[in-house]
Design a protein around this motif. Structure first.
Motif, PDB file in Angstrom:
ATOM      1  N   CYS A 195       0.321   0.808   9.800  1.00 38.57           N
ATOM      2  CA  CYS A 195       0.520  -0.597  10.165  1.00 38.57           C
ATOM      3  C   CYS A 195       1.702  -0.758  11.118  1.00 38.57           C
ATOM      4  O   CYS A 195       1.640  -1.544  12.068  1.00 38.57           O
ATOM      5  CB  CYS A 195       0.748  -1.431   8.897  1.00 38.57           C
ATOM      6  N   GLY A 232       0.781  -1.217   0.000  1.00 39.44           N
ATOM      7  CA  GLY A 232       0.000   0.000   0.000  1.00 39.44           C
ATOM      8  C   GLY A 232       0.816   1.271   0.000  1.00 39.44           C
ATOM      9  O   GLY A 232       2.033   1.279  -0.192  1.00 39.44           O
ATOM     10  N   TYR A 274      -9.279  -3.019   1.659  1.00 36.46           N
ATOM     11  CA  TYR A 274      -9.437  -1.592   1.345  1.00 36.46           C
ATOM     12  C   TYR A 274      -9.637  -1.377  -0.161  1.00 36.46           C
ATOM     13  O   TYR A 274     -10.468  -0.573  -0.588  1.00 36.46           O
ATOM     14  CB  TYR A 274      -8.219  -0.812   1.832  1.00 36.46           C
ATOM     15  N   GLU A 275      -8.890  -2.099  -0.967  1.00 38.46           N
ATOM     16  CA  GLU A 275      -9.021  -1.960  -2.421  1.00 38.46           C
ATOM     17  C   GLU A 275     -10.418  -2.343  -2.893  1.00 38.46           C
ATOM     18  O   GLU A 275     -11.003  -1.658  -3.750  1.00 38.46           O
ATOM     19  CB  GLU A 275      -7.964  -2.817  -3.124  1.00 38.46           C
ATOM     20  N   TRP A 281      -8.718   2.668   6.292  1.00 36.86           N
ATOM     21  CA  TRP A 281      -7.593   1.781   6.582  1.00 36.86           C
ATOM     22  C   TRP A 281      -7.712   1.187   7.983  1.00 36.86           C
ATOM     23  O   TRP A 281      -7.510  -0.012   8.179  1.00 36.86           O
ATOM     24  CB  TRP A 281      -6.276   2.552   6.477  1.00 36.86           C
ATOM     25  N   ARG A 328      -1.590  -6.873   7.326  1.00 37.25           N
ATOM     26  CA  ARG A 328      -1.497  -5.684   6.475  1.00 37.25           C
ATOM     27  C   ARG A 328      -1.800  -6.018   5.012  1.00 37.25           C
ATOM     28  O   ARG A 328      -2.406  -5.223   4.299  1.00 37.25           O
ATOM     29  CB  ARG A 328      -0.142  -5.003   6.655  1.00 37.25           C
ATOM     30  N   GLU A 329      -1.401  -7.215   4.570  1.00 40.02           N
ATOM     31  CA  GLU A 329      -1.671  -7.578   3.177  1.00 40.02           C
ATOM     32  C   GLU A 329      -3.170  -7.768   2.938  1.00 40.02           C
ATOM     33  O   GLU A 329      -3.725  -7.246   1.969  1.00 40.02           O
ATOM     34  CB  GLU A 329      -0.921  -8.866   2.827  1.00 40.02           C
ATOM     35  N   TRP A 389      -5.066  -4.449   3.177  1.00 37.05           N
ATOM     36  CA  TRP A 389      -4.957  -3.616   1.972  1.00 37.05           C
ATOM     37  C   TRP A 389      -5.873  -4.117   0.857  1.00 37.05           C
ATOM     38  O   TRP A 389      -6.517  -3.337   0.159  1.00 37.05           O
ATOM     39  CB  TRP A 389      -3.514  -3.572   1.485  1.00 37.05           C
ATOM     40  N   PHE A 444      -0.217   4.236   4.775  1.00 42.92           N
ATOM     41  CA  PHE A 444      -0.792   2.961   5.236  1.00 42.92           C
ATOM     42  C   PHE A 444       0.275   2.123   5.923  1.00 42.92           C
ATOM     43  O   PHE A 444       0.023   1.501   6.962  1.00 42.92           O
ATOM     44  CB  PHE A 444      -1.376   2.205   4.042  1.00 42.92           C
TER      45      PHE A 444
END
Length: 924
Positions: free
Chosen positions: A42, A34, A59-60, A79, A52-53, A56, A38
């Motif tokens: 994190c 990200g 979020y996308e 986020w 975190r992966e 993200w 972001f």
């Protein structure tokens, strides 16, 4: 556009060298996902690579569905929500909830609301996250209510500016900090059921008592100052607390120790015995185990701070210490609070608003408990003489079985209660369980006596009366209902959307598991229970009505429910239509003249009787038959099933109508079609309701009709609107039974189950010969009358009267005005000071305007309603107190206010005359 996909930074990093000088294998590259901000977020929350992966990616997908979430203002909040969701789902929470709020600069209330908004596709927030959010909401609500109560209470105990002899170290800020953090530590360690508002408040009173005794008298206001001085003289308060054996104190010392707690209980309308129980079984052991040492009369802040910090980091939830600084993350949403509906009169926004604040949650809980205890003060733990008389008149005396049943459930309830609250709460839980069950038994006998008096007037045969009193399910249901009222009164959250784990949830339907009772059998007693106990508070009536709705919408439709057996029996009746309740009865008013006997003895047959025996009257019960009828009788219709279906239809149509107004108000012709399909499913395809929810069938019916009528209404839109309705749960549309032990979303249920079963019927609505429409149910007012509800004056323009039934403070008696008055511009309290005459003049003006409008309508229209008589505040000498006659058209309310007016006028004249006499004497 959404941010760019993940980028790798491994290539830019230098290789490590092994100790022998050789080149070590390249380290696994750290995946940086990200945007830079972001990544910073994190890192601040110390989240793992997997969190975190996935966060993200979440979020996308959210920003692709709703571009507004990717804007600068909401990006960071989105986020944070994504990290929160993913961390909980993966069980990799490395941050506290408060740390998350601080990192994205958002308040608790705003976060919860935003979380609801981002779930656009209804698949972002899992049931696991829902459960966590529900727990956090409850904890926040309880803490928020307790802190504000605590702050106000301390203002009544401590002087703002104590005398100079008090050390500067003992400032009010330090006192508040000590108080609050000690309470938070005690609450976290003592109470496993942390969202129990009542016991939490009782524990807070214990903390107050402890600190008041340690405080110098010069810091305190009365009556606490005198009480502390008396305790100090007796020498029992300022001694060290650690290591003492409290149980070895003398009775005199114990009595001295409880003086302050008695004052606190009286001030806050708390039951003294309950608070003492919390004090000696839980609070004192907590003090001894926590190792709190008094310094300068107060425990050392550093000690309790360290222990609370450990507890807070372990729970990873809300840092309640921030209430002390009024931190913005813990403040309520002011905008939402200001939008509270002002009923019954909605004020003009340009007018100056005099808002009467409602009762606080703590005050409301204490009032409900106090009112219940007042009701049961005269009740006993054993059957009354009247009940004994009823028992003796039965063909089989039920007394012994009733007493054995009560004793048996006593042991079961205490065991189940202790299991529910957990081992950490075992000692206090045992005492609390005993007390609540005892109150429930008192209410059980009280309601039974009232109920039997009404039943006795109908059941003129001793056989039926004896049959009811020897019915195990009737008594179990009645006792369970009484205990449920007590449990709910003590402040447990009875929200339908309650998603907490079963180990700590004491709210309905927990009571059904305790008493091993089917929901359908419990439903039978609810309405009779409410009618038999007129002293129930509005909150308790609403709670029982809510329980009834829970049963009708899902609980009664669970596998193993006797409901399905009754439906099967109704289908087997000769000469009867294949349906539990004919549609012809839908538009007829629902009658509420049935008794508990009608439901629990239905269907019932009389025993074989000799010719000399008294015949059974045909009016004894709807299902009872005269004894002279031959034994080849048809199977009888079940009153309980018929009434149940009528109520289900009413609830179903109300729900459908509400959702329809949200979504399809521009297509009014579709509502009767949707209702016909909905009603047809409940009547003829009732197996679709097995282990499912009424609202699932409702949403599928709406979608099916819109589909066949070519109205563009997607399931996502239906579910979005459904979420906004009252008392809804996301599991209703996220977890629907497809087949045995297989669950999926509601759209899968529609395609694989609902549509397959009803495809032929649904397609008929697109043909030239659609099915006959089902009648719209007659919507009555609630059968449960609330005496506290404001009632509109027939002659008035938005004028209401509200009886003073729930006093603000019980200790002041029932004459004190309540704070739950209507939020209107003009407030008049009968029985108190009349205030200024302008209020009455304005009411008169409003009524005059209403009368004038009616008269003008009479001149224009042909069949205008008769003008209503105004409230005669300004007409002297025309009330019954003066010997005049009231007009027959006047309501009792108008007559009462006319009498008050005359009294007020005479009082004002007398006051004016007294004032004139005083002035004249002064001039002389």
């Amino acid at each position: 556009m959404p941010p760019k996909p993940p980028r790798r930074a491994g290539a830019a990093r230098t290789q490590r060298h092994s100790p022998d000088g050789g080149s070590a294998p390249p380290a696994a590259p750290r995946l940086e996902v990200g945007e830079a901000d972001f990544v910073v977020l994190c890192d601040a929350l110390k989240v793992s690579e997997s969190v975190r992966e996935k966060a993200w990616k979440t979020y996308e997908s959210l920003s692709a569905a709703d571009g507004a979430l990717a804007c600068n203002k909401k990006k960071k909040e989105t986020w944070g929500v994504c990290i929160f969701i993913v961390a909980i789902d993966l069980d990799e929470v490395t941050f506290t909830f408060t740390e998350l709020l601080k990192s994205i600069n958002i308040s608790v209330c705003t976060f919860f609301q935003f979380l609801k908004e981002v779930d656009v596709n209804m698949d972002t927030v899992s049931t696991k996250v829902d459960s966590t959010v529900s727990r956090l909401k409850k904890k926040y609500d309880v803490l928020f209510a307790l802190y504000h109560k605590f702050e106000r209470t301390c203002g009544l105990i401590y002087l703002e500016q104590p005398s100079s002899e008090i050390s500067a170290e003992l400032s009010s800020v330090l006192v508040l900090k000590n108080y609050w953090i000690t309470f938070l530590l005690a609450k976290g360690k003592v109470l496993q059921v942390e969202d129990d508002l009542v016991i939490s408040f009782q524990l807070l009173l214990c903390v107050l008592d402890y600190f008041i005794k340690l405080s110098p008298p010069a810091m305190l206001k009365e009556p606490y100052k005198s009480s502390v001085s008396a305790v100090t003289v007796n020498g029992s308060a300022r001694t060290p607390r650690r290591g003492q054996n409290r149980s070895s104190r003398t009775a005199k010392q114990l009595d001295t120790d409880t003086k302050i707690i008695e004052i606190l209980c009286k001030e806050h309308d708390c039951n003294l015995d309950e608070v003492k129980n919390v004090y000696f079984t839980s609070f004192i052991p907590f003090l001894n185990s926590a190792g709190i040492v008094a310094s300068n009369g107060l425990p050392e802040v550093e000690v309790i701070l360290k222990q609370y910090d450990e507890l807070y980091l372990k729970n990873k939830d809300i840092d309640a210490r921030l209430f002390l600084s009024h931190d913005e993350t813990l403040q309520p949403d002011v905008t939402a609070c200001s939008q509270l509906e002002r009923t019954p009169l909605k004020n003009n926004p340009d007018e100056e608003i005099n808002i009467m604040l409602p009762q606080t949650p703590v005050r409301a809980a204490m009032n409900n408990i106090q009112q219940l205890i007042m009701i049961l003060n005269s009740a006993t733990d054993k059957p009354s003489d009247t009940l004994i008389m009823y028992f003796n008149n039965c063909t089989v005396n039920p007394k012994d079985s009733i007493l054995k049943r009560v004793e048996s459930f006593d042991h079961i309830f205490k065991k189940k209660f202790a299991e529910a609250v957990g081992q950490g709460w075992a000692e206090i839980g045992s005492q609390v369980g005993i007390w609540r069950y005892k109150l429930g038994v008192r209410l059980y006998y009280r309601v039974m006596e009232s109920m039997l008096k009404s039943v006795r007037q109908v059941l003129i045969t001793s056989f039926l009366f004896s049959k009811l009193l020897n019915d195990n399910i009737f008594h179990t249901s009645l006792l369970a209902c009484a205990v449920e009222v007590v449990m709910a009164t003590y402040g447990r959250n009875a929200s339908q959307s309650d998603s907490t784990s079963a180990e700590t949830d004491l709210s309905f339907p927990w009571i059904l598991n305790v008493f091993d009772l089917k929901a359908f059998d419990f439903y039978k007693v609810i309405e009779s229970f409410i009618r038999a106990e007129p002293s129930l508070t509005r909150e308790m009536i609403k709670h029982l009505e809510h329980c009834e709705h829970r049963i009708m919408e899902s609980l009664a439709w669970q596998s193993g429910s006797p409901l399905f057996d009754l439906i099967k029996q109704s289908k087997e009746r000769e000469g009867q239509a294949d349906q539990p309740e004919p549609t012809s009865t839908l538009n007829t008013p629902l009658q509420h003249n049935h008794t508990a006997a009608d439901l629990y003895l239905s269907p019932v047959k009389s025993p074989k009787k000799k010719a000399s025996g008294p015949p059974l009257s045909a009016t004894s019960t709807p299902d009872a038959q005269p004894a002279g009828i031959p034994q080849t009788q048809k199977p009888q219709k079940s009153t309980s099933l018929s009434l149940f279906y009528k109520k289900v239809y009413l609830l179903a149509y109300r729900r459908l109508h509400t959702l329809f107004l949200h979504l399809l108000s521009e297509h009014p012709d579709l509502e009767p079609l949707i209702w016909t399909l909905f009603q047809h499913t409940l009547q003829n395809e009732y197996e679709l309701m097995r282990d499912r929810h009424l609202d699932q069938i409702m949403m599928c019916s709406m979608y099916g009709i819109c589909k066949v009528k070519n109205v563009d209404l997607r399931f996502k839109i239906i579910v979005s609107a459904y979420k906004e309705l009252c008392n809804t749960n996301q599991e209703t549309f996220k977890r629907v039974l497809i087949r045995e032990e297989q669950y999926d979303s509601i759209i899968v249920f529609y395609n694989l189950v609902f549509m397959q079963k009803l495809k032929t019927n649904i397609l008929q609505y697109a043909s030239s010969r659609p099915p006959t429409l089902s009648p719209i149910p007659h919507i009555p007012r609630s059968p449960y009358q609330f005496s506290n509800s404001p009632r509109r004056v027939p002659a008035g323009n938005n004028i209401y009267i509200s009886p003073l039934k729930s006093p603000y403070k019980f200790s002041d008696g029932f004459q004190s005005p309540t704070k739950m008055t209507p939020r209107s511009r003009i407030l008049v309290s009968i029985g108190e000071s009349f205030g200024t005459s302008e209020k009455f003049q304005k009411i008169n003006q409003m009524l005059c305007n209403s009368e004038c409008q009616l008269k003008r309508s009479a001149e224009v229209g042909a069949a205008a309603p008769k003008p209503l008589k105004r409230l005669r505040f300004d007409i002297e000498g025309q009330d019954e107190a003066d010997g005049s006659k009231h007009l027959p058209q006047e309501s009792k309310f108008q007559q009462k206010l006319a009498e008050m007016t005359s009294t007020r006028t005479r009082m004002q004249k007398q006051k004016l005359n007294d004032g004139n006499d005083t002035s004249a004497s002064e001039e002389k």
